[in-house]
Scaffold this motif. Structure first.
Motif, PDB file in Angstrom:
ATOM      1  N   ILE A 123       0.833  -1.211   0.000  1.00  0.00           N
ATOM      2  CA  ILE A 123       0.000   0.000   0.000  1.00  0.00           C
ATOM      3  C   ILE A 123       0.862   1.254   0.000  1.00  0.00           C
ATOM      4  CG2 ILE A 123      -1.714   1.315   1.336  1.00  0.00           C
ATOM      5  CD1 ILE A 123      -2.672  -1.485   2.395  1.00  0.00           C
ATOM      6  N   CYS A 124       1.916   1.259   0.822  1.00  0.00           N
ATOM      7  CA  CYS A 124       2.766   2.451   0.968  1.00  0.00           C
ATOM      8  C   CYS A 124       4.021   2.421   0.106  1.00  0.00           C
ATOM      9  CB  CYS A 124       3.191   2.600   2.433  1.00  0.00           C
ATOM     10  SG  CYS A 124       1.832   2.961   3.538  1.00  0.00           S
ATOM     11  N   ASP A 125       4.252   1.325  -0.603  1.00  0.00           N
ATOM     12  CA  ASP A 125       5.497   1.159  -1.359  1.00  0.00           C
ATOM     13  C   ASP A 125       6.688   1.352  -0.425  1.00  0.00           C
ATOM     14  OD1 ASP A 125       7.296   0.782  -3.450  1.00  0.00           O
ATOM     15  OD2 ASP A 125       7.221   2.881  -4.069  1.00  0.00           O
ATOM     16  N   PHE A 126       6.688   0.581   0.663  1.00  0.00           N
ATOM     17  CA  PHE A 126       7.695   0.689   1.711  1.00  0.00           C
ATOM     18  C   PHE A 126       8.373  -0.664   1.872  1.00  0.00           C
ATOM     19  CE2 PHE A 126       8.794   0.653   6.311  1.00  0.00           C
ATOM     20  CZ  PHE A 126       9.651   1.745   6.319  1.00  0.00           C
ATOM     21  N   ASP A 127       9.702  -0.708   1.686  1.00  0.00           N
ATOM     22  CA  ASP A 127      10.472  -1.946   1.743  1.00  0.00           C
ATOM     23  C   ASP A 127      11.563  -1.867   2.797  1.00  0.00           C
ATOM     24  OD1 ASP A 127       9.223  -3.072  -0.688  1.00  0.00           O
ATOM     25  OD2 ASP A 127      10.321  -1.485  -1.711  1.00  0.00           O
ATOM     26  N   VAL A 128      11.759  -2.957   3.527  1.00  0.00           N
ATOM     27  CA  VAL A 128      12.835  -3.035   4.516  1.00  0.00           C
ATOM     28  C   VAL A 128      13.601  -4.328   4.264  1.00  0.00           C
ATOM     29  CG1 VAL A 128      13.422  -3.110   6.966  1.00  0.00           C
ATOM     30  CG2 VAL A 128      11.486  -1.739   6.195  1.00  0.00           C
ATOM     31  N   CYS A 129      14.908  -4.194   4.040  1.00  0.00           N
ATOM     32  CA  CYS A 129      15.745  -5.368   3.749  1.00  0.00           C
ATOM     33  C   CYS A 129      15.935  -6.213   5.015  1.00  0.00           C
ATOM     34  CB  CYS A 129      17.083  -4.936   3.169  1.00  0.00           C
ATOM     35  SG  CYS A 129      18.227  -4.165   4.332  1.00  0.00           S
ATOM     36  N   PRO A 130      16.315  -7.482   4.863  1.00  0.00           N
ATOM     37  CA  PRO A 130      16.508  -8.353   6.029  1.00  0.00           C
ATOM     38  C   PRO A 130      17.548  -7.822   7.016  1.00  0.00           C
ATOM     39  CG  PRO A 130      16.430  -9.664   4.027  1.00  0.00           C
ATOM     40  CD  PRO A 130      16.463  -8.222   3.606  1.00  0.00           C
ATOM     41  N   ASN A 131      18.634  -7.199   6.520  1.00  0.00           N
ATOM     42  CA  ASN A 131      19.665  -6.676   7.414  1.00  0.00           C
ATOM     43  C   ASN A 131      19.129  -5.586   8.331  1.00  0.00           C
ATOM     44  OD1 ASN A 131      21.582  -8.403   6.367  1.00  0.00           O
ATOM     45  ND2 ASN A 131      22.341  -6.890   4.892  1.00  0.00           N
ATOM     46  N   CYS A 132      18.361  -4.662   7.787  1.00  0.00           N
ATOM     47  CA  CYS A 132      17.796  -3.579   8.609  1.00  0.00           C
ATOM     48  C   CYS A 132      16.759  -4.120   9.582  1.00  0.00           C
ATOM     49  CB  CYS A 132      17.175  -2.501   7.710  1.00  0.00           C
ATOM     50  SG  CYS A 132      18.401  -1.514   6.847  1.00  0.00           S
ATOM     51  N   LEU A 133      15.986  -5.083   9.148  1.00  0.00           N
ATOM     52  CA  LEU A 133      14.989  -5.674  10.034  1.00  0.00           C
ATOM     53  C   LEU A 133      15.661  -6.363  11.217  1.00  0.00           C
ATOM     54  CD1 LEU A 133      11.954  -5.966  10.309  1.00  0.00           C
ATOM     55  CD2 LEU A 133      12.136  -8.158   9.172  1.00  0.00           C
ATOM     56  N   LEU A 134      16.735  -7.078  10.977  1.00  0.00           N
ATOM     57  CA  LEU A 134      17.480  -7.731  12.060  1.00  0.00           C
ATOM     58  C   LEU A 134      18.084  -6.715  13.019  1.00  0.00           C
ATOM     59  CD1 LEU A 134      19.263 -10.643  10.188  1.00  0.00           C
ATOM     60  CD2 LEU A 134      17.417 -10.838  11.856  1.00  0.00           C
ATOM     61  N   GLN A 135      18.621  -5.632  12.485  1.00  0.00           N
ATOM     62  CA  GLN A 135      19.210  -4.581  13.338  1.00  0.00           C
ATOM     63  C   GLN A 135      18.155  -3.908  14.193  1.00  0.00           C
ATOM     64  OE1 GLN A 135      21.394  -1.871  10.860  1.00  0.00           O
ATOM     65  NE2 GLN A 135      22.836  -3.446  10.202  1.00  0.00           N
ATOM     66  N   LYS A 136      16.942  -3.697  13.664  1.00  0.00           N
ATOM     67  CA  LYS A 136      15.878  -3.054  14.426  1.00  0.00           C
ATOM     68  C   LYS A 136      15.365  -3.952  15.536  1.00  0.00           C
ATOM     69  CE  LYS A 136      14.207   0.456  13.735  1.00  0.00           C
ATOM     70  NZ  LYS A 136      14.512   1.744  14.325  1.00  0.00           N
ATOM     71  N   GLU A 137      15.507  -5.283  15.373  1.00  0.00           N
ATOM     72  CA  GLU A 137      15.033  -6.208  16.399  1.00  0.00           C
ATOM     73  C   GLU A 137      15.996  -6.310  17.562  1.00  0.00           C
ATOM     74  OE1 GLU A 137      14.283  -9.860  14.353  1.00  0.00           O
ATOM     75  OE2 GLU A 137      12.375  -9.164  13.549  1.00  0.00           O
ATOM     76  N   ASP A 138      17.261  -5.927  17.352  1.00  0.00           N
ATOM     77  CA  ASP A 138      18.265  -5.999  18.422  1.00  0.00           C
ATOM     78  C   ASP A 138      18.032  -4.972  19.500  1.00  0.00           C
ATOM     79  OD1 ASP A 138      19.461  -8.092  17.186  1.00  0.00           O
ATOM     80  OD2 ASP A 138      21.032  -6.879  16.239  1.00  0.00           O
TER      81      ASP A 138
END
Length: 118
Positions: A103-118
């Motif tokens: 809907i928002c044309d918003f993408d997050v790569c696996p590396n950034c997602l892992l860093q945000k979970e830390d």
């Protein structure tokens, strides 16, 4: 009499952010195309918008939370194959899969997602 609230499983309440300049509530936009009011970066995909001040804030200055894998508008992000898209957090080209809000044309790569979970 107010109608009963309906629950949509495809929507989570988005976080509330406020303009650093005025305290107005910000809204999430697909992409405003305006320079960031904080860092003055003109080449950013700003997402948060202050309607009253007509100012935008980029993802580096005001990153949306990724808890629950949702975009800043509260839409769920789904793991998708999106080669050659650009991560909205780090601006790196996505090689294969990323979490995406269509809907928002918003993408997050696996590396950034892992860093945000830390």
């Amino acid at each position: 009499m107010n109608p009963p609230q309906q629950t949509n499983p495809e929507y989570f309440p988005p976080p509330t952010y406020y303009c650093n300049k005025s305290g107005h509530q910000l809204t999430w936009k697909s992409s405003s195309g305006h320079p960031c009011a904080e860092c003055k970066n003109k080449n950013c995909r700003s997402r948060y918008w202050c309607q009253q001040c007509s100012e935008a804030f980029c993802l580096q200055c005001m990153p949306p939370p990724l808890f629950g894998i949702m975009c800043g508008a509260g839409h769920p992000m789904k793991l998708s194959i999106v080669p050659h898209h650009v991560c909205d957090y780090c601006s790196e080209t996505i090689q294969n899969q990323a979490h995406r809000c269509q809907i928002c044309d918003f993408d997050v790569c696996p590396n950034c997602l892992l860093q945000k979970e830390d």
